[in-house]
Design an enzyme around this catalytic site. Structure first.
Site, short mmCIF file in Angstrom:
data_model
loop_
_atom_site.label_atom_id
_atom_site.label_comp_id
_atom_site.label_asym_id
_atom_site.label_seq_id
_atom_site.Cartn_x
_atom_site.Cartn_y
_atom_site.Cartn_z
N CYS A 1 93.65 -145.04 -44.54
CA CYS A 1 93.84 -144.16 -43.61
C CYS A 1 92.12 -143.74 -42.88
O CYS A 1 92.06 -143.30 -41.56
CB CYS A 1 94.13 -142.86 -44.17
SG CYS A 1 95.83 -142.99 -44.96
N ARG B 1 83.61 -131.18 -42.79
CA ARG B 1 84.84 -131.21 -43.34
C ARG B 1 85.60 -129.89 -43.04
O ARG B 1 84.65 -128.96 -42.73
CB ARG B 1 84.70 -131.34 -44.85
CG ARG B 1 84.30 -132.71 -45.13
CD ARG B 1 85.65 -133.82 -45.19
NE ARG B 1 86.82 -132.92 -45.85
CZ ARG B 1 86.97 -133.20 -47.22
NH1 ARG B 1 86.22 -133.78 -47.75
NH2 ARG B 1 88.16 -132.70 -47.61
N ARG C 1 85.50 -143.88 -38.32
CA ARG C 1 85.75 -144.56 -37.15
C ARG C 1 84.99 -143.75 -35.82
O ARG C 1 84.61 -144.72 -35.07
CB ARG C 1 87.06 -144.39 -36.85
CG ARG C 1 87.89 -145.00 -35.53
CD ARG C 1 89.24 -144.55 -35.40
NE ARG C 1 89.63 -142.99 -35.33
CZ ARG C 1 89.55 -142.40 -34.59
NH1 ARG C 1 89.31 -142.66 -33.33
NH2 ARG C 1 89.88 -141.08 -34.52
N ARG C 2 85.19 -142.74 -35.59
CA ARG C 2 84.56 -141.98 -34.85
C ARG C 2 83.09 -141.93 -35.02
O ARG C 2 82.25 -142.39 -33.65
CB ARG C 2 84.69 -140.38 -34.76
CG ARG C 2 86.29 -140.30 -34.61
CD ARG C 2 86.76 -138.67 -34.86
NE ARG C 2 87.99 -138.36 -34.23
CZ ARG C 2 88.83 -137.36 -34.91
NH1 ARG C 2 88.23 -136.63 -35.98
NH2 ARG C 2 90.03 -137.19 -34.58
N ARG D 1 85.76 -125.70 -38.63
CA ARG D 1 84.95 -126.66 -37.99
C ARG D 1 84.28 -125.97 -36.65
O ARG D 1 83.29 -126.22 -36.24
CB ARG D 1 85.55 -128.06 -37.75
CG ARG D 1 86.04 -128.74 -38.95
CD ARG D 1 86.55 -130.18 -38.60
NE ARG D 1 87.18 -130.57 -39.79
CZ ARG D 1 87.67 -132.11 -39.70
NH1 ARG D 1 87.36 -132.82 -38.87
NH2 ARG D 1 88.37 -132.28 -41.01
N LYS E 1 99.14 -139.65 -39.85
CA LYS E 1 97.72 -140.53 -40.41
C LYS E 1 97.44 -140.21 -41.61
O LYS E 1 96.31 -140.97 -42.12
CB LYS E 1 96.76 -140.34 -39.20
CG LYS E 1 96.19 -138.92 -39.10
CD LYS E 1 95.00 -138.77 -38.04
CE LYS E 1 94.36 -137.48 -37.94
NZ LYS E 1 93.10 -137.55 -37.24
N ASP E 2 97.78 -139.01 -42.16
CA ASP E 2 97.40 -138.93 -43.75
C ASP E 2 98.22 -139.45 -44.77
O ASP E 2 97.85 -139.18 -45.83
CB ASP E 2 97.33 -137.38 -43.76
CG ASP E 2 96.46 -136.50 -43.38
OD1 ASP E 2 95.28 -137.14 -42.68
OD2 ASP E 2 96.55 -135.26 -42.59
#
Length: 292
Positions: A233, A141, A123-124, A147, A78-79
């Site tokens: 992305c 980030r 998106r989230r 995180r 996905k990156d």
């Protein structure tokens, strides 16, 4: 074979998975892992959507492949930008791990009104606001452990992460899977990919043994829809495909292209034609009002 990866713990763990598979399928090939810092690892202040579309997490690795410093790189698929360098290719995609998002440390419905939720994904953010408009969505980030540390220090009431990363790192703590029929994952979420030069026939021959065709078919649909949408992305788009025998179940959602979110659930034949994928993309972007 010199293989590059980002220096983050998760990227290194994914490269260990690569090495394990190489040892089984190509036991005669010695692998040397080369760690590199990407722009996305260095710049922790810019919004993620300002970085991912430019390949900020793979650019240094791609340059090293082109220069011959490394033969291949291991990345989260996905990156990898949809529009790749013409000299490079995704030569192998591993069988996909869990593709869902998870919320920590409690279920979404247990969060109090106005709770502060951390995520780097637009998106989230859109999906959360759709279900719980009362929540405060705050940028988050850093790598997985950074995180989690911020969550533990009380900087956030909850955070959302990809389940695959937590699983790969062996992190066990209270986490709750978000139903992917509503919280549709990002395209290619949960898939590890290997890149190399198109003209490096020997490296391609070796690495193609690692490819998992059902996953390649599924993520191919996801990335094709994203490409036809003109999305990147970090666009507010969720697309998830699953190969089921001779059919492919596709779920998708888009935000910001039309006045209201658009959701689609479509079953494609395994030998689908591009017009069928284009129909989904045009529906999600508002260019047509129904999927034909």
């Amino acid at each position: 074979m010199r293989v590059g990866t980002r220096e983050s713990k998760l990227a290194m763990r994914q490269t260990e998975i690569f090495c394990d598979r190489m040892a089984k399928l190509n036991p005669d090939v010695q692998v040397e892992v080369v760690g590199m810092k990407s722009l996305g690892d260095i710049d922790l202040t810019s919004p993620l959507n300002a970085l991912s579309n430019t390949g900020a997490f793979v650019r240094e690795l791609d340059d090293a492949i082109k220069k011959g410093t490394i033969a291949a790189s291991v990345n989260s698929l996905k990156d990898i930008p949809i529009t790749m360098d013409d000299e490079l290719m995704v030569v192998a995609i591993f069988e996909r791990d869990s593709d869902e998002d998870v919320i920590l440390p409690c279920p979404l419905e247990d969060l109090p009104e106005g709770a502060k939720v951390g995520t780097a994904s637009v998106r989230r953010e859109h999906m959360l606001k759709e279900v719980r408009p009362d929540l405060e969505i705050v940028p988050l980030r850093g790598n997985i452990h950074t995180r989690l540390d911020k969550l533990d220090r009380g900087e956030y009431d909850a955070i959302i992460l990809a389940k695959a990363g937590l699983d790969r790192m062996g992190i066990e703590r209270p986490m709750f899977v978000l139903d992917k029929e509503r919280f549709i994952p990002a395209p290619a979420q949960g898939a590890i990919a290997v890149e190399c030069r198109k003209d490096d026939a020997e490296t391609r021959r070796i690495l193609q043994k690692l490819d998992h065709m059902p996953t390649r078919i599924a993520v191919g649909v996801e990335r094709s829809i994203m490409s036809l949408m003109g999305a990147g992305c970090s666009s507010p788009v969720g697309i998830n495909a699953t190969v089921q025998g001779d059919e492919i179940l596709v779920r998708a959602v888009s935000y910001g292209y039309t006045s209201e979110p658009r959701r689609a659930e479509v079953v494609l034949p395994i030998d689908y034609v591009m017009d069928e994928v284009l129909g989904i993309a045009e529906y999600l972007t508002g260019k047509r009002d129904e999927i034909i």
